[in-house]
Every structure is written in C-alpha cells, then in structure tokens.
Motif scaffolding. Structure first.
Motif, PDB file in Angstrom:
ATOM      1  N   ARG A  16      13.514   7.934  19.379  1.00 57.61           N
ATOM      2  CA  ARG A  16      14.259   8.613  18.311  1.00 57.61           C
ATOM      3  C   ARG A  16      14.632   7.637  17.190  1.00 57.61           C
ATOM      4  N   ILE A  17      15.023   6.434  17.569  1.00 61.77           N
ATOM      5  CA  ILE A  17      15.387   5.443  16.548  1.00 61.77           C
ATOM      6  C   ILE A  17      14.146   4.976  15.804  1.00 61.77           C
ATOM      7  N   LEU A  18      13.056   4.755  16.538  1.00 60.59           N
ATOM      8  CA  LEU A  18      11.817   4.341  15.880  1.00 60.59           C
ATOM      9  C   LEU A  18      11.286   5.434  14.960  1.00 60.59           C
ATOM     10  N   SER A  19      11.564   6.683  15.290  1.00 57.74           N
ATOM     11  CA  SER A  19      11.169   7.784  14.411  1.00 57.74           C
ATOM     12  C   SER A  19      11.920   7.702  13.084  1.00 57.74           C
ATOM     13  N   ASP A  20      13.200   7.286  13.151  1.00 54.06           N
ATOM     14  CA  ASP A  20      13.966   7.082  11.918  1.00 54.06           C
ATOM     15  C   ASP A  20      13.343   5.969  11.075  1.00 54.06           C
ATOM     16  N   VAL A  21      12.865   4.917  11.751  1.00 46.66           N
ATOM     17  CA  VAL A  21      12.198   3.827  11.031  1.00 46.66           C
ATOM     18  C   VAL A  21      10.961   4.359  10.303  1.00 46.66           C
ATOM     19  N   THR A  22      10.171   5.161  11.006  1.00 43.97           N
ATOM     20  CA  THR A  22       8.972   5.737  10.404  1.00 43.97           C
ATOM     21  C   THR A  22       9.323   6.600   9.195  1.00 43.97           C
ATOM     22  N   ASP A  23      10.374   7.406   9.328  1.00 43.00           N
ATOM     23  CA  ASP A  23      10.795   8.267   8.220  1.00 43.00           C
ATOM     24  C   ASP A  23      11.232   7.432   7.016  1.00 43.00           C
ATOM     25  N   LEU A  24      11.975   6.369   7.272  1.00 42.27           N
ATOM     26  CA  LEU A  24      12.423   5.516   6.168  1.00 42.27           C
ATOM     27  C   LEU A  24      11.243   4.826   5.486  1.00 42.27           C
ATOM     28  N   LEU A  25      10.315   4.321   6.289  1.00 44.38           N
ATOM     29  CA  LEU A  25       9.167   3.621   5.716  1.00 44.38           C
ATOM     30  C   LEU A  25       8.279   4.546   4.894  1.00 44.38           C
ATOM     31  N   SER A  26       8.369   5.848   5.149  1.00 44.98           N
ATOM     32  CA  SER A  26       7.553   6.793   4.376  1.00 44.98           C
ATOM     33  C   SER A  26       7.950   6.808   2.899  1.00 44.98           C
ATOM     34  N   HIS A  27       9.129   6.247   2.584  1.00 45.44           N
ATOM     35  CA  HIS A  27       9.579   6.180   1.190  1.00 45.44           C
ATOM     36  C   HIS A  27       9.124   4.902   0.492  1.00 45.44           C
ATOM     37  N   HIS A  28       8.436   4.034   1.221  1.00 45.90           N
ATOM     38  CA  HIS A  28       7.955   2.794   0.606  1.00 45.90           C
ATOM     39  C   HIS A  28       6.850   3.118  -0.395  1.00 45.90           C
ATOM     40  N   PRO A  29       6.876   2.487  -1.578  1.00 43.91           N
ATOM     41  CA  PRO A  29       5.854   2.788  -2.603  1.00 43.91           C
ATOM     42  C   PRO A  29       4.426   2.615  -2.118  1.00 43.91           C
ATOM     43  N   LYS A  30       4.188   1.674  -1.207  1.00 46.61           N
ATOM     44  CA  LYS A  30       2.828   1.422  -0.727  1.00 46.61           C
ATOM     45  C   LYS A  30       2.296   2.570   0.138  1.00 46.61           C
ATOM     46  N   ILE A  31       3.207   3.356   0.698  1.00 52.74           N
ATOM     47  CA  ILE A  31       2.772   4.529   1.470  1.00 52.74           C
ATOM     48  C   ILE A  31       2.228   5.588   0.520  1.00 52.74           C
ATOM     49  N   LYS A  32       2.930   5.770  -0.589  1.00 52.70           N
ATOM     50  CA  LYS A  32       2.526   6.807  -1.542  1.00 52.70           C
ATOM     51  C   LYS A  32       1.365   6.352  -2.420  1.00 52.70           C
ATOM     52  N   SER A  33       1.345   5.056  -2.738  1.00 49.25           N
ATOM     53  CA  SER A  33       0.285   4.528  -3.606  1.00 49.25           C
ATOM     54  C   SER A  33      -0.261   3.230  -3.021  1.00 49.25           C
ATOM     55  N   PRO A  34      -1.085   3.348  -1.962  1.00 53.30           N
ATOM     56  CA  PRO A  34      -1.620   2.133  -1.341  1.00 53.30           C
ATOM     57  C   PRO A  34      -2.583   1.411  -2.273  1.00 53.30           C
ATOM     58  N   GLY A  35      -2.720   0.142  -2.046  1.00 50.04           N
ATOM     59  CA  GLY A  35      -3.631  -0.645  -2.872  1.00 50.04           C
ATOM     60  C   GLY A  35      -3.108  -2.049  -3.048  1.00 50.04           C
ATOM     61  N   PRO A  36      -3.898  -2.903  -3.669  1.00 38.52           N
ATOM     62  CA  PRO A  36      -3.489  -4.296  -3.843  1.00 38.52           C
ATOM     63  C   PRO A  36      -2.345  -4.427  -4.849  1.00 38.52           C
ATOM     64  N   GLY A  37      -1.670  -5.577  -4.783  1.00 43.34           N
ATOM     65  CA  GLY A  37      -0.605  -5.849  -5.745  1.00 43.34           C
ATOM     66  C   GLY A  37       0.770  -5.589  -5.182  1.00 43.34           C
ATOM     67  N   LYS A  38       1.757  -6.130  -5.851  1.00 43.82           N
ATOM     68  CA  LYS A  38       3.150  -5.989  -5.441  1.00 43.82           C
ATOM     69  C   LYS A  38       3.643  -4.582  -5.736  1.00 43.82           C
ATOM     70  N   PRO A  39       4.351  -3.954  -4.792  1.00 41.13           N
ATOM     71  CA  PRO A  39       4.851  -2.592  -5.042  1.00 41.13           C
ATOM     72  C   PRO A  39       5.933  -2.609  -6.115  1.00 41.13           C
ATOM     73  N   PRO A  40       6.051  -1.527  -6.869  1.00 43.95           N
ATOM     74  CA  PRO A  40       7.085  -1.463  -7.903  1.00 43.95           C
ATOM     75  C   PRO A  40       8.477  -1.332  -7.289  1.00 43.95           C
ATOM     76  N   GLY A  41       9.467  -1.818  -8.009  1.00 46.60           N
ATOM     77  CA  GLY A  41      10.847  -1.669  -7.562  1.00 46.60           C
ATOM     78  C   GLY A  41      11.239  -2.700  -6.517  1.00 46.60           C
ATOM     79  N   ASN A  42      12.477  -2.599  -6.075  1.00 45.83           N
ATOM     80  CA  ASN A  42      13.024  -3.512  -5.065  1.00 45.83           C
ATOM     81  C   ASN A  42      12.926  -2.864  -3.687  1.00 45.83           C
ATOM     82  N   THR A  43      11.977  -3.306  -2.879  1.00 47.57           N
ATOM     83  CA  THR A  43      11.777  -2.718  -1.543  1.00 47.57           C
ATOM     84  C   THR A  43      12.520  -3.489  -0.452  1.00 47.57           C
TER      85      THR A  43
END
Length: 223
Positions: A16-43
């Motif tokens: 259950r706790i690891l599921s929360d981790v997965t949910d939080l990581l889904s908001h990381h810019p690299k999840i939505k826009s994968p690819g090379p380079g530094k993700p935008p914003g402060n992650t």
C-alpha cells in the motif's frame, strides 16, 4: 515442509505504501514526457518524498512482520533461544507473569519492544530499519538473521544488505537535514523507482524466509 505462494499481512502494508510512491512518481515530468535532458521544474521535493516513503514501506513491513509472527508460537518450547531469553529478562522481577497463558502476553510485549516500541525505559522499538537492527530483530523472533540469506539471481544477500543501508542513509539525511549528504549523487526518477521496486522484491523474499523459519520452529504453515 515449505510454504509457497501466500503473503503476510505485513507485505500488504508494504504494498500500500509502495503504491503511494508509484502514484506520486506518476507526476514526475519524465513520466509524462520521457526523453533525454533534464526535466523541467524542481523535481527534488517529489523524489525526496518518494525516497522517504520507500524507506517507510520497508520499516513498516519489518515491524509488522515481527508482530505478525507472535500468534504462531503456541507453546513456550517453540520460541527461539533469543526470544526466550528476552522474555525471561523482562519478567525477572515478576516470574508469575508467565503462568498459564500469561507467557503469550509477555512474548507479544517483548516483540513489540524491538519492533514498534513499548512502554518502559529503553524500549523504543527498532528506531532505524538498517541491516544490523533488522537482522538482530529477525534472529530474536525467527531464530535466524534472515537478511544474510536474502538474495536472488543477479542480486547477492550482501548486495541487498548494502542497498538497505544506502536507503537508510539517504532517508536519514533527508529527514534530519532536509538534504542529501555532500558527495551523494542527486536522486533521479530511475533510482527512486528502482528502490521502490527493489523494496517490494526484498519483502517478497523475506516473506518466504520468515514463513519457512516459522515452519521450522512451530511446524505450522505461516501467512
């Protein structure tokens, strides 16, 4: 006798706790826009929070697993040596507490004192789920330092023990100082995601080892 396939309730708490981790990581810019380079914003805040939660999943798993083992001991003779000794020290001044079924309560109190903590001086629980503390607790309750046998193909038990302590150190730095130690590499999405996946795999392996240890001690199937 060996058990197969079932999971402890502690493993469910970990999931259950690891599921929360997965949910939080889904908001990381690299999840939505994968690819090379530094993700935008402060992650950093996101990755730091997920690292702390991943450690929490491991600590909660260990603490819950220790307590979950207690009901499987139905006779004092089934207790491993270190647990018998710990109970004996706790009731030294009140040996009558062991009379009839009183020993069951004393076993639970003893296990609680090394897991989540119990009332009384010096009984603050595990405090930190590093390799040393976890192995000592496992030896007390399961009669074996399970982490010394906790490996799988491509990952040795020593590698797992080192990985646990790395996660503990990162979490400690973040919780107590609000930043990683100087010299630590910045956290990345891949590293944090790997940690979370690894904790789940580690818990699966410990579930098997602890269940088989209880079978050896009590002759009963666990989990």
């Amino acid at each position: 006798m060996q058990r197969f396939g079932m999971a402890s309730n502690a493993r469910g708490s970990c999931s259950r706790i690891l599921s929360d981790v997965t949910d939080l990581l889904s908001h990381h810019p690299k999840i939505k826009s994968p690819g090379p380079g530094k993700p935008p914003g402060n992650t950093k805040p996101l990755l730091h929070a997920c690292t702390v939660l991943t450690y929490t999943a491991w600590e909660v798993y260990v603490e819950d697993l220790l307590l979950e083992a207690v009901p499987y001991f139905q006779k004092p003779a089934e207790l491993p040596k270190m647990l018998r000794e710990k109970v004996g020290k706790r009731v030294q001044a009140k040996p009558w507490n062991l009379a009839e079924t009183g020993w069951v309560n004393e076993v639970e109190k003893a296990v609680r004192s090394i897991s989540v903590g119990a009332p009384g001086p010096g009984e603050w629980g595990m405090n930190t789920a590093n390799t040393k503390n976890v192995n000592n607790a496992f030896e007390t309750v399961f009669g074996s330092q399970l982490l010394n046998r906790c490996g799988w193909q491509g990952q040795s038990s020593k590698g797992n023990r080192d990985y646990i302590d790395q996660l503990v150190e990162r979490r400690g730095a973040l919780v107590h100082r609000g930043a990683l130690d100087s010299g630590d590499k910045p956290l990345s999405l891949g590293r944090v995601r790997d940690w979370a996946n690894w904790v789940g795999k580690l818990a699966d392996k410990v579930d098997d080892l602890s269940a088989n240890a209880l079978i050896g001690l009590t002759g009963r199937l666990a989990w």
